[in-house]
Design an enzyme around this catalytic site. Structure first.
Site, PDB file in Angstrom:
ATOM      1  N   LEU A  85       5.071  40.420 -11.723  1.00 13.93           N
ATOM      2  CA  LEU A  85       4.273  40.838 -10.569  1.00 13.93           C
ATOM      3  C   LEU A  85       3.891  39.651  -9.707  1.00 13.93           C
ATOM      4  O   LEU A  85       3.795  39.748  -8.487  1.00 13.93           O
ATOM      5  CB  LEU A  85       3.005  41.556 -11.051  1.00 13.93           C
ATOM      6  CG  LEU A  85       3.252  42.853 -11.822  1.00 13.93           C
ATOM      7  CD1 LEU A  85       1.943  43.414 -12.353  1.00 13.93           C
ATOM      8  CD2 LEU A  85       3.939  43.877 -10.926  1.00 13.93           C
ATOM      9  N   GLY A  86       3.649  38.572 -10.348  1.00 15.74           N
ATOM     10  CA  GLY A  86       3.267  37.389  -9.586  1.00 15.74           C
ATOM     11  C   GLY A  86       2.892  36.278 -10.534  1.00 15.74           C
ATOM     12  O   GLY A  86       2.701  36.486 -11.726  1.00 15.74           O
ATOM     13  N   ALA A  87       2.786  35.119  -9.986  1.00 16.95           N
ATOM     14  CA  ALA A  87       2.372  33.979 -10.780  1.00 16.95           C
ATOM     15  C   ALA A  87       1.530  33.082  -9.899  1.00 16.95           C
ATOM     16  O   ALA A  87       1.767  32.968  -8.697  1.00 16.95           O
ATOM     17  CB  ALA A  87       3.578  33.223 -11.314  1.00 16.95           C
TER      18      ALA A  87
ATOM     19  N   ALA B  40      -1.801  29.818 -10.089  1.00 16.43           N
ATOM     20  CA  ALA B  40      -2.304  28.652 -10.801  1.00 16.43           C
ATOM     21  C   ALA B  40      -2.884  29.033 -12.157  1.00 16.43           C
ATOM     22  O   ALA B  40      -2.975  28.208 -13.051  1.00 16.43           O
ATOM     23  CB  ALA B  40      -3.356  27.947  -9.954  1.00 16.43           C
ATOM     24  N   GLY B  41      -3.296  30.273 -12.284  1.00 17.95           N
ATOM     25  CA  GLY B  41      -3.941  30.686 -13.531  1.00 17.95           C
ATOM     26  C   GLY B  41      -2.966  31.201 -14.573  1.00 17.95           C
ATOM     27  O   GLY B  41      -3.295  31.278 -15.755  1.00 17.95           O
ATOM     28  N   GLY B  42      -1.797  31.562 -14.153  1.00 16.69           N
ATOM     29  CA  GLY B  42      -0.832  32.098 -15.102  1.00 16.69           C
ATOM     30  C   GLY B  42       0.142  33.020 -14.399  1.00 16.69           C
ATOM     31  O   GLY B  42       0.203  33.060 -13.183  1.00 16.69           O
ATOM     32  N   SER B  43       0.882  33.768 -15.207  1.00 19.68           N
ATOM     33  CA  SER B  43       1.833  34.698 -14.612  1.00 19.68           C
ATOM     34  C   SER B  43       1.465  36.116 -15.036  1.00 19.68           C
ATOM     35  O   SER B  43       0.912  36.339 -16.106  1.00 19.68           O
ATOM     36  CB  SER B  43       3.257  34.369 -15.063  1.00 19.68           C
ATOM     37  OG  SER B  43       3.350  34.496 -16.469  1.00 19.68           O
TER      38      SER B  43
ATOM     39  N   ASP C 233     -12.914  33.398  -4.174  1.00 18.42           N
ATOM     40  CA  ASP C 233     -11.490  33.215  -3.864  1.00 18.42           C
ATOM     41  C   ASP C 233     -10.924  34.496  -3.268  1.00 18.42           C
ATOM     42  O   ASP C 233      -9.837  34.938  -3.631  1.00 18.42           O
ATOM     43  CB  ASP C 233     -10.725  32.805  -5.131  1.00 18.42           C
ATOM     44  CG  ASP C 233      -9.318  32.291  -4.812  1.00 18.42           C
ATOM     45  OD1 ASP C 233      -9.054  31.973  -3.637  1.00 18.42           O
ATOM     46  OD2 ASP C 233      -8.491  32.223  -5.737  1.00 18.42           O
TER      47      ASP C 233
HETATM   48  N1  LIG Z   1      -3.808  44.231 -11.986  1.00 11.08           N
HETATM   49  C1  LIG Z   1      -2.767  43.880 -11.240  1.00 11.08           C
HETATM   50  N2  LIG Z   1      -1.961  44.819 -10.735  1.00 11.08           N
HETATM   51  C2  LIG Z   1      -0.897  44.467  -9.984  1.00 11.08           C
HETATM   52  N3  LIG Z   1      -0.573  43.208  -9.669  1.00 11.08           N
HETATM   53  C3  LIG Z   1      -1.357  42.219 -10.136  1.00 11.08           C
HETATM   54  C4  LIG Z   1      -2.487  42.497 -10.940  1.00 11.08           C
HETATM   55  N4  LIG Z   1      -3.075  41.334 -11.263  1.00 11.08           N
HETATM   56  C5  LIG Z   1      -2.342  40.375 -10.687  1.00 11.08           C
HETATM   57  N5  LIG Z   1      -1.308  40.883 -10.015  1.00 11.08           N
HETATM   58  C6  LIG Z   1      -0.282  40.141  -9.268  1.00 11.08           C
HETATM   59  O1  LIG Z   1      -0.167  38.855  -9.830  1.00 11.08           O
HETATM   60  C7  LIG Z   1      -0.474  37.858  -8.865  1.00 11.08           C
HETATM   61  C8  LIG Z   1      -1.190  36.718  -9.527  1.00 11.08           C
HETATM   62  O2  LIG Z   1      -2.398  37.192 -10.120  1.00 11.08           O
HETATM   63  P1  LIG Z   1      -3.706  36.283 -10.165  1.00 11.08           P
HETATM   64  O3  LIG Z   1      -4.215  36.062  -8.773  1.00 11.08           O
HETATM   65  O4  LIG Z   1      -4.662  36.853 -11.118  1.00 11.08           O
HETATM   66  O5  LIG Z   1      -3.073  34.944 -10.727  1.00 11.08           O
HETATM   67  P2  LIG Z   1      -3.593  33.495 -10.533  1.00 11.08           P
HETATM   68  O6  LIG Z   1      -2.697  32.648 -11.336  1.00 11.08           O
HETATM   69  O7  LIG Z   1      -5.031  33.431 -10.883  1.00 11.08           O
HETATM   70  O8  LIG Z   1      -3.385  33.272  -8.987  1.00 11.08           O
HETATM   71  P3  LIG Z   1      -4.081  32.218  -8.049  1.00 11.08           P
HETATM   72  O9  LIG Z   1      -3.186  31.038  -8.008  1.00 11.08           O
HETATM   73  O10 LIG Z   1      -4.168  32.899  -6.726  1.00 11.08           O
HETATM   74  O11 LIG Z   1      -5.419  31.888  -8.606  1.00 11.08           O
HETATM   75  C9  LIG Z   1      -1.289  38.573  -7.802  1.00 11.08           C
HETATM   76  O12 LIG Z   1      -1.182  37.970  -6.564  1.00 11.08           O
HETATM   77  C10 LIG Z   1      -0.677  39.947  -7.834  1.00 11.08           C
HETATM   78  O13 LIG Z   1       0.519  39.934  -7.091  1.00 11.08           O
END
Ligand SMILES: Nc1ncnc2c1ncn2[C@@H]1O[C@H](COP(=O)(O)OP(=O)(O)OP(=O)(O)O)[C@@H](O)[C@H]1O
Length: 791
Positions: free
Chosen positions: A445-447, A449-452, A562
């Site tokens: 779904l995405g990745a 800085a916090g993880g994937s 954020d």
């Molecule tokens: N519950 C969810 N349902 C659908 N997609 C999600 C969900 N949680 C996260 N995602 C997808 O995963 C991506 C990354 O999630 P998240 O923002 O929690 O990660 P992060 O590593 O903390 O990102 P950032 O670098 O922005 O802090 C989101 O932008 C979204 O596309």
């Protein structure tokens, strides 16, 4: 520019103008483009910047940026680096702006995870560029304030981020009869604020009145317990208020353990191991443990909950400490040692490092839980309206309640995140590893800085979830910070209950991986916005849902910090949810009227409020307000107004210019004007004054707030202007925003109770855009781009 950015840009370029439905936002964008002044502005700014950098001395110049006409300008010290980075200012060029928009969305949260040298450099640059902004012509008092700031900075330059003054040192938050002794360091502002408020109490903005005592950066707490109790009350009150207001949602707060108590129980008490009974590991995981106070017994908890660790440890390990040290990651960088994190704590709050977490604690914690049970527990579901022994009555509608269990293997959940179903069933999860309970679908779904984040299907009921696998610890990151980030995100996620906040189902530690299971939303709001298919009404609906989520957070003393398009997801029913609480902080504790300031440059550049880049400490609520307004502007314009709220960004500089003051720091530290006799007796006169800060040329839409506002629908301009007030003390509070006539008029999709379930009551004037799943999330877009490149 990332490959994905190029992909999206190409996609947009290739799209015939007529292919997209004509929406209000299209019209607005066209209107913006039709302003030739944007281009002129960019040309102007380039030359100014160029001049600055050429004349640099020691890499820095004090620069007065000329602005056409007789309008006032904003002054700042630039570095060569700054001047070179000015290119690509947002509103000036559509392509560049789009690029910025996309890049920034894929550039993940700054600083919070910023363990790289970049963060350190960036922080240093911000200190020097913004914090030391020396300004010239705003009157003696503001100049004096600036001098104070500058001298403090010089005295501590390059050694400590703590040298940067708190915003409260310039902005009076205090109210009459507050404890002035506590404000000795801010005596000037305190006395100012007292006299102000004594005289003009009615004129203070809502965002100040909510915290009606002195501002502190390091709250003194003798005992942790009352906080926890009130935290629950706040949660309950927020849920009850929400119910009373629109009966849209109310979920059980059966996950009632406070963030702090959970953290304390989880990680930071070595004694917890010794003091707990054999079931203690599970007990420690149970969000619905006995609660932090030994005096408070919860008869509803029937599992073997552990004894509560010593309060002091709980507190130190909590979001409370995170809120005081959100800059831990870069603090570590700055000082080179995690120990320095403790060094700057007041003695009373300084903790021997031995008490802090370690990866070992983390592993023990998860392993214990994993071996007992990581699924949810029916015992945690509190009967409707049942008061906890702590005196908290839970909301009348049991809603979601998924979290760690303490040994039982039943599961209870009543909220599926889609807004129309309550399910409640038991999943035998005791001792069953995650990999046996979920099947990863493989889809990313995405990745960040916090993880994937990946999709996973629960075997028991085939339901789809989003599973975030936290990144491993960076080499230069302290274990303490690492654990804190993860636990804060989880604990916040599991504590909050609101339709517009993502639901965390459980967290799993397995095979050295930390997995957070969340409800799944089908679309990133970012992807929907980039589809260019959103109607104006749909945008308004999404915006109001975001604000509703923010209102909930602020009502319980939390700020997200954020907020951005890609931290908003939306399900197929059109319900928007805020995600990613990795940067969230507590700004208000129970039984305390003190504002706990946040610190650190946390967030994503284009969404950052200006004060975040200037002051080491700031009220995080107005920061959320500012970011929300930027989100709205992005949805309308499909562009960022600027790349970063610093004067090196020409677009932001122009936005700040044309006001009756040429100092950004002075603009940011402004306080609300007292109501004048004329204003209080004539509403007619008020409007022209508030609608234009551009004292020199109110009709020049390229300078001042009008630079952004004129591109937005007229009905939105008033409240957006309130939300992007440069001065956080003057910025509208969430309560004020929700009361705005335009906001109130938005027909927002929301949840309504329907027998045993909740259904989405759709706004009648719009439907929610859906895009192909291959483009619904950032990861999908990236994948598609790669595929195209390979062809
Ligand atoms: N519950 C969810 N349902 C659908 N997609 C999600 C969900 N949680 C996260 N995602 C997808 O995963 C991506 C990354 O999630 P998240 O923002 O929690 O990660 P992060 O590593 O903390 O990102 P950032 O670098 O922005 O802090 C989101 O932008 C979204 O596309």
């Amino acid at each position: 520019m990332s490959s994905l950015t190029r992909l999206l840009q190409e996609k947009r370029k290739n799209e015939p103008a007529s292919s997209s439905p004509r929406t209000s936002s299209d019209t607005l964008t066209t209107t913006l483009e039709s302003q030739p002044l944007d281009v002129q502005s960019r040309n102007r700014s380039s030359s100014h910047i160029s001049g600055v950098s050429n004349g640099s001395s020691n890499g820095r110049n004090r620069t007065t940026v000329p602005v056409p006409g007789s309008v006032t300008t904003v002054t700042q010290i630039y570095s060569e680096e700054d001047s070179s980075s000015t290119a690509g200012s947002s509103l000036d060029d559509r392509n560049q702006f789009s690029s910025s928009f996309l890049n920034s969305n894929f550039a993940h949260t700054a600083s919070f995870y910023g363990t790289s040298a970049q963060s350190k450099d960036r922080f240093g640059a911000l200190i020097n560029d913004q914090g030391a902004a020396a300004l010239s012509s705003c009157g003696a008092s503001s100049l004096a304030a600036q001098n104070r700031i500058t001298s403090r900075l010089s005295a501590n330059s390059h050694t400590s981020g703590r040298a940067i003054p708190s915003l409260s040192s310039s902005i009076p938050y205090s109210v009459p009869n507050s404890n002035k002794d506590n404000n000795s360091s801010n005596s000037n502002s305190s006395s100012l604020s007292s006299s102000w408020l004594e005289t003009y109490a009615g004129g203070m903005p809502n965002n100040i009145s909510a915290i009606d005592s002195n501002v502190i950066s390091s709250p003194k707490v003798d005992s942790v317990e009352p906080r926890f109790v009130i935290s629950k009350q706040k949660l309950q009150k927020a849920s009850m208020d929400s119910n009373n207001a629109n009966t849209t949602q109310s979920r059980s707060i059966s996950r009632s353990g406070s963030i702090s108590s959970q953290l304390g129980n989880f990680f930071f008490s070595k004694n917890s191991k010794e003091s707990s009974n054999p079931n203690s590991a599970g007990g420690a995981f149970s969000v619905n443990s006995n609660g932090p106070s030994p005096n408070i017994k919860n008869p509803n908890v029937t599992n073997g909950s552990t004894a509560i660790p010593k309060p002091i440890r709980a507190r130190q390990s909590s979001i409370y400490s995170a809120s005081r040290q959100p800059t831990g990651s870069y603090t570590d960088n700055l000082y080179g040692s995690p120990s320095s994190v403790h060094d700057h704590l007041p003695p009373s709050q300084s903790v021997p490092r031995s008490q802090h977490s370690s990866i070992g604690d983390l592993k023990r914690f998860f392993k214990k839980s994993s071996s007992s049970n990581l699924s949810s527990n029916n015992n945690n579901v509190i009967p409707n309206g049942s008061p906890l022994s702590s005196g908290i009555a839970v909301p009348s509608h049991s809603h979601s309640s998924s979290h760690f269990a303490t040994g039982g293997n039943s599961y209870s959940s009543s909220y599926n995140g889609n807004g129309d179903t309550i399910y409640s069933h038991n999943h035998g999860g005791s001792g069953i590893p995650f990999s046996k309970r979920y099947i990863k679908t493989g889809a990313d779904l995405g990745a960040g800085a916090g993880g994937s984040v990946k999709l996973a299907q629960r075997i028991a009921d085939n339901q789809i979830f989003a599973v975030k696998e936290f990144r491993t610890k960076f080499e230069n990151e302290s274990k303490r910070d690492y654990v804190k980030k993860i636990t804060s995100e989880y604990c916040i996620g599991t504590t909050l209950n609101h339709a517009n906040i993502i639901e965390t189902i459980e967290i799993v530690y397995e095979d050295d991986r930390i997995l957070q299971v969340m409800e799944y939303c089908e679309y990133d709001l970012f992807a929907i916005v980039m589809s260019n298919k959103m109607s104006y009404e749909e945008i308004c609906c999404c915006f109001k849902q975001i604000l509703t989520g923010v209102q909930y957070l602020h009502s319980i003393g939390l700020a997200h910090r954020d907020l951005k398009l890609d931290n908003c997801v939306i399900n197929e029913k059109g319900v928007v949810k805020l995600i990613d609480f990795g940067a969230a902080v507590v700004f208000s504790y129970p039984f305390s009227k003190n504002l706990v300031e946040a610190s650190g440059i946390v967030g994503s550049d284009p969404y950052l409020a200006p004060e975040v880049c200037i002051f080491a400490k700031y009220d995080p609520r107005p920061v959320d307000i500012w970011s929300s307004a930027i989100i709205f502007a992005c949805m309308i314009l499909k562009k960022f107004p600027w790349k970063i709220p610093k004067l090196r960004d020409n677009s932001f500089k122009l936005f700040c210019s044309g006001r009756d003051c040429d100092s950004l720091s002075s603009l940011v530290t402004r306080t609300p004007d007292p109501p004048s006799y004329d204003e209080s007796h004539s509403t007619e006169k008020k409007k022209p004054e508030s609608s234009s800060n551009n004292v020199s040329d109110p009709n020049n839409v390229n300078i001042g707030p009008q630079r952004l506002l004129h591109s937005l629908p007229e009905e939105t301009q008033h409240i957006i202007e309130r939300m992007i007030d440069l001065a956080p003390a003057c910025r509208g509070s969430i309560e004020e925003i929700m009361e705005d006539p335009w906001i109130r008029s938005i027909d927002m999709c929301h949840l309504v109770e329907d027998a045993l379930s909740f259904k989405v009551a759709k706004g009648e004037d719009h439907h929610h855009t859906q895009v192909d799943q291959s483009e619904a999330h950032i990861a999908g877009l990236e994948k598609k781009k790669k595929k195209q490149n390979n062809q």
